[in-house]
Write a protein that holds these residues in place. Structure first.
Motif: not given
Length: 226
Positions: A203-226
């Motif tokens: 909520d603090k670092i992302e924009d509504q139309d740009e995700k940085i922290i992605h959920t990897v279901y069943g595992i955890g998370y990945v921090f990457k720009w897309e």
């Protein structure tokens, strides 16, 4: 120069227990004594909170829930309710440890010192890194965090989480690794605490139309720009 004493808030309506805790923990700390929820003020000054669940003007669980919306001050729960449900409730709401009455004052002292040492370590480790990409700038050494040149406020947990993400950009991190790094093998860390912390950070670092922290279901998370 003498180190400033840590401040402990003791929120307990039993006067003898309240002051007995201070006598047990000794003179190396400063104390604020409270006997009801309405008396509590300036919570940001506390380094640790010892919280009774059953208070004359409210439930300690509700107070803890409200506290965690803003502060991550270590909380040690004291209660006469020796049930698994109460223990799970307290820990899932963000308590750091849980002691049932009657309790050993020596054990209480050790648990207080452990919580304070964990808090100190979390503060000391957040150093020596900067990260700059697109509209974000993070200076972990000076604790400066900006989005579009506007400073954003992060909790200690959010800073540690963000630092681990930026150090491992593009790498999928398991929930277990994240919990171990952020909470440093602290006992009784509910997985929900990680979910909540990630959401707040998003909520603090992302924009509504740009995700940085992605959920990897069943595992955890990945921090990457897309």
């Amino acid at each position: 120069m003498q180190n400033k004493k840590k401040v402990i808030y003791i929120i307990e309506d039993d006067i003898s227990i309240n002051h007995g805790i201070e006598l047990t923990l000794g003179t190396e700390f400063e104390y604020q004594h409270y006997y009801s929820l309405k008396e509590i003020e300036k919570i940001e000054l506390a380094d640790l909170i010892i919280l009774d669940i059953n208070l004359p003007d409210g439930n300690g669980f509700e107070y803890l829930k409200k506290l965690r919306e803003t502060y991550e001050t270590p909380v040690l729960i004291l209660t006469a309710n020796d049930t698994e449900v109460d223990e799970v409730t307290g820990l899932s709401l963000g308590a750091n440890d849980y002691v049932t009455k009657p309790f050993s004052l020596m054990v209480l002292r050790l648990r207080v010192k452990n919580l304070l040492s964990i808090s100190n370590a979390m503060t000391n480790e957040i150093t020596n890194t900067t990260y700059k990409k697109k509209n974000l700038f993070f200076d972990f050494d000076h604790l400066i965090f900006k989005k579009r040149d506007m400073e954003i406020e992060l909790s200690k947990t959010e800073i540690r989480l963000l630092k681990y993400f930026t150090q491992n950009e593009g790498i999928t991190l398991s929930r277990e690794k994240l919990i171990d790094y952020v909470w440093q093998n602290q006992q009784f860390v509910d997985e929900n605490a990680l979910t909540v912390s990630v959401k707040r950070l998003r909520d603090k670092i992302e924009d509504q139309d740009e995700k940085i922290i992605h959920t990897v279901y069943g595992i955890g998370y990945v921090f990457k720009w897309e």
